[in-house]
Motif scaffolding. Sequence first.
Motif, mmCIF file in Angstrom:
data_model
loop_
_atom_site.group_PDB
_atom_site.id
_atom_site.type_symbol
_atom_site.label_atom_id
_atom_site.label_comp_id
_atom_site.label_asym_id
_atom_site.label_seq_id
_atom_site.Cartn_x
_atom_site.Cartn_y
_atom_site.Cartn_z
ATOM 1 N N ALA A 68 -27.834 9.234 -15.327
ATOM 2 C CA ALA A 68 -27.623 10.140 -14.187
ATOM 3 C C ALA A 68 -26.133 10.394 -13.946
ATOM 4 O O ALA A 68 -25.699 11.526 -13.745
ATOM 5 N N ALA A 69 -25.337 9.328 -13.987
ATOM 6 C CA ALA A 69 -23.901 9.456 -13.721
ATOM 7 C C ALA A 69 -23.131 9.914 -14.955
ATOM 8 O O ALA A 69 -21.962 10.283 -14.858
ATOM 9 N N LYS A 70 -23.794 9.863 -16.124
ATOM 10 C CA LYS A 70 -23.169 10.225 -17.403
ATOM 11 C C LYS A 70 -21.911 9.392 -17.655
ATOM 12 O O LYS A 70 -20.825 9.910 -17.920
ATOM 13 N N VAL A 71 -22.110 8.075 -17.564
ATOM 14 C CA VAL A 71 -21.031 7.122 -17.806
ATOM 15 C C VAL A 71 -21.608 5.914 -18.540
ATOM 16 O O VAL A 71 -22.728 5.480 -18.251
ATOM 17 N N GLY A 72 -20.848 5.374 -19.477
ATOM 18 C CA GLY A 72 -21.263 4.165 -20.173
ATOM 19 C C GLY A 72 -20.141 3.155 -20.181
ATOM 20 O O GLY A 72 -18.958 3.514 -20.172
ATOM 21 N N VAL A 73 -20.510 1.867 -20.174
ATOM 22 C CA VAL A 73 -19.511 0.799 -20.110
ATOM 23 C C VAL A 73 -19.936 -0.356 -21.005
ATOM 24 O O VAL A 73 -21.121 -0.679 -21.095
ATOM 25 N N VAL A 74 -18.961 -0.979 -21.676
ATOM 26 C CA VAL A 74 -19.200 -2.236 -22.375
ATOM 27 C C VAL A 74 -18.067 -3.181 -21.966
ATOM 28 O O VAL A 74 -16.902 -2.790 -21.954
ATOM 29 N N VAL A 75 -18.432 -4.416 -21.571
ATOM 30 C CA VAL A 75 -17.439 -5.388 -21.111
ATOM 31 C C VAL A 75 -17.652 -6.723 -21.821
ATOM 32 O O VAL A 75 -18.763 -7.034 -22.257
ATOM 33 N N GLU A 76 -16.578 -7.495 -21.913
ATOM 34 C CA GLU A 76 -16.680 -8.858 -22.414
ATOM 35 C C GLU A 76 -16.041 -9.793 -21.398
ATOM 36 O O GLU A 76 -14.897 -9.594 -20.991
ATOM 37 N N VAL A 77 -16.811 -10.803 -20.978
ATOM 38 C CA VAL A 77 -16.307 -11.836 -20.077
ATOM 39 C C VAL A 77 -16.517 -13.172 -20.778
ATOM 40 O O VAL A 77 -17.628 -13.501 -21.186
ATOM 41 N N ASN A 78 -15.448 -13.929 -20.914
ATOM 42 C CA ASN A 78 -15.510 -15.180 -21.662
ATOM 43 C C ASN A 78 -15.554 -16.404 -20.770
ATOM 44 O O ASN A 78 -15.034 -16.398 -19.655
ATOM 45 N N ALA A 79 -16.182 -17.454 -21.279
ATOM 46 C CA ALA A 79 -16.215 -18.759 -20.630
ATOM 47 C C ALA A 79 -16.001 -19.809 -21.715
ATOM 48 O O ALA A 79 -15.853 -19.479 -22.892
ATOM 49 N N GLU A 80 -15.993 -21.080 -21.325
ATOM 50 C CA GLU A 80 -15.691 -22.139 -22.281
ATOM 51 C C GLU A 80 -16.879 -22.537 -23.144
ATOM 52 O O GLU A 80 -16.710 -22.924 -24.300
ATOM 53 N N THR A 81 -18.079 -22.491 -22.579
ATOM 54 C CA THR A 81 -19.254 -22.951 -23.319
ATOM 55 C C THR A 81 -20.365 -21.911 -23.320
ATOM 56 O O THR A 81 -20.425 -21.037 -22.443
ATOM 57 N N ASP A 82 -21.239 -22.026 -24.291
ATOM 58 C CA ASP A 82 -22.357 -21.105 -24.417
ATOM 59 C C ASP A 82 -23.371 -21.297 -23.286
ATOM 60 O O ASP A 82 -24.131 -20.392 -22.965
ATOM 61 N N PHE A 83 -23.374 -22.484 -22.683
ATOM 62 C CA PHE A 83 -24.314 -22.757 -21.591
ATOM 63 C C PHE A 83 -24.092 -21.814 -20.417
ATOM 64 O O PHE A 83 -25.037 -21.398 -19.741
ATOM 65 N N PHE A 145 -16.824 5.085 -21.357
ATOM 66 C CA PHE A 145 -16.953 6.451 -21.879
ATOM 67 C C PHE A 145 -17.619 7.329 -20.821
ATOM 68 O O PHE A 145 -18.557 6.887 -20.143
ATOM 69 N N GLU A 146 -17.159 8.553 -20.703
ATOM 70 C CA GLU A 146 -17.809 9.527 -19.833
ATOM 71 C C GLU A 146 -18.600 10.502 -20.698
ATOM 72 O O GLU A 146 -18.196 10.821 -21.815
ATOM 73 N N GLY A 147 -19.735 10.952 -20.184
ATOM 74 C CA GLY A 147 -20.599 11.854 -20.936
ATOM 75 C C GLY A 147 -21.920 11.187 -21.269
ATOM 76 O O GLY A 147 -22.291 10.167 -20.685
ATOM 77 N N VAL A 148 -22.640 11.754 -22.205
ATOM 78 C CA VAL A 148 -23.938 11.204 -22.618
ATOM 79 C C VAL A 148 -23.691 9.968 -23.474
ATOM 80 O O VAL A 148 -23.000 10.035 -24.493
ATOM 81 N N CYS A 149 -24.248 8.840 -23.048
ATOM 82 C CA CYS A 149 -23.997 7.578 -23.741
ATOM 83 C C CYS A 149 -25.291 6.814 -24.012
ATOM 84 O O CYS A 149 -26.313 7.023 -23.354
ATOM 85 N N ALA A 150 -25.208 5.925 -24.979
ATOM 86 C CA ALA A 150 -26.291 4.982 -25.273
ATOM 87 C C ALA A 150 -25.671 3.603 -25.380
ATOM 88 O O ALA A 150 -24.552 3.456 -25.886
ATOM 89 N N ALA A 151 -26.383 2.595 -24.884
ATOM 90 C CA ALA A 151 -25.868 1.226 -24.902
ATOM 91 C C ALA A 151 -26.882 0.287 -25.529
ATOM 92 O O ALA A 151 -28.092 0.524 -25.468
ATOM 93 N N TYR A 152 -26.374 -0.754 -26.128
ATOM 94 C CA TYR A 152 -27.255 -1.760 -26.742
ATOM 95 C C TYR A 152 -26.590 -3.130 -26.636
ATOM 96 O O TYR A 152 -25.404 -3.276 -26.923
ATOM 97 N N VAL A 153 -27.369 -4.124 -26.203
ATOM 98 C CA VAL A 153 -26.896 -5.504 -26.123
ATOM 99 C C VAL A 153 -27.766 -6.349 -27.035
ATOM 100 O O VAL A 153 -28.995 -6.313 -26.949
ATOM 101 N N HIS A 154 -27.123 -7.093 -27.912
ATOM 102 C CA HIS A 154 -27.866 -7.901 -28.886
ATOM 103 C C HIS A 154 -27.714 -9.394 -28.593
ATOM 104 O O HIS A 154 -26.666 -9.851 -28.151
ATOM 105 N N GLY A 155 -28.777 -10.128 -28.869
ATOM 106 C CA GLY A 155 -28.723 -11.583 -28.795
ATOM 107 C C GLY A 155 -28.327 -12.137 -27.452
ATOM 108 O O GLY A 155 -27.601 -13.131 -27.379
ATOM 109 N N GLY A 156 -28.777 -11.515 -26.380
ATOM 110 C CA GLY A 156 -28.473 -12.030 -25.048
ATOM 111 C C GLY A 156 -27.014 -11.918 -24.661
ATOM 112 O O GLY A 156 -26.559 -12.579 -23.725
ATOM 113 N N GLY A 157 -26.261 -11.089 -25.397
ATOM 114 C CA GLY A 157 -24.862 -10.879 -25.043
ATOM 115 C C GLY A 157 -23.885 -11.302 -26.120
ATOM 116 O O GLY A 157 -22.684 -11.384 -25.870
#
Length: 306
Positions: A68-83, A145-157
Amino acid sequence: MAFTAQDVKKLRETTGCGMMDCKKALTEADGNFDKAIELLREKGLAAAAKKAGRIAAEGMVYAVADTAAKVGVVVEVNAETDFVAKNEMFQTFVKDVAEVVKTQNPADVDALLACAMNGTTVEAALKDKILVIGENIKIRRFVRFEGVCAAYVHGGGSHGVLVAFDTDDATAAKPEFAAFGKDVAMQVAAANPSYLDEASVPASVIEKEKEILLAQISNDEKLAGKPEPVKVKMVEGRIGKFYKENCLVEQAFVKDPDISVGKYVENTAKELGAGIKVLKFARFEKGEGLEKRVDDFAAEVASMAK
């Protein structure tokens, strides 16, 4: 007791806290350095800063596309452990960060930290999560990205992909296009292309690749004696293979290796009766390029036993 800019700088270096937090602490402590440190510790800010020195190479990548908003985002947030990546509070925080990027469009991570989020700032919320979760957490990067976008997340992030397309709104709203967009995003996740198409590859990269290929041929006993024009012809052929391996639209489509991704885009455009073009993509892999923390669990248990 008065304090100077040097005192603020020294307190910041000692505690790792932000400049404004240090200034407020010195003001509240009437310039008393030790008291200011105590105040920062009481507020939990110094504790968060202490954790900031620890390696954060786990965490999660998250991608989202708002049709609807014609916007897509991908972010990375890191921590110390996989838990932590499996912690619901952490996952919610990452999604909230993505929402801030989507709606407020910060220029970079520093600008993102200053953005408003849930009644506070992103930076304040981050420090709160560090204190509650007990690990160093860092917002590493994002792409919007602005415009028509597609997003995909693999393996729980573990991987996140964002792809931008050029097509009309009516086509973008069709479920068939949504499935197509996900296919292209999954292709990027699986095949990890470096470039969109041949035109996107810098000339310097191609020249370097040609040098390497020519050296390989010259070092091959069976090929070294061939005439120079033949070697050049062989290099051109191998450059074609380079394009097919490294350019998204030239790659073999993972769901149907008999056609290229470019052909899949063309076929889908015909089926939907509209023009469709892949414009750009971003692919994040969790902890990519970061030093990983190595834990010796056996040694840790042994030390505890002593």
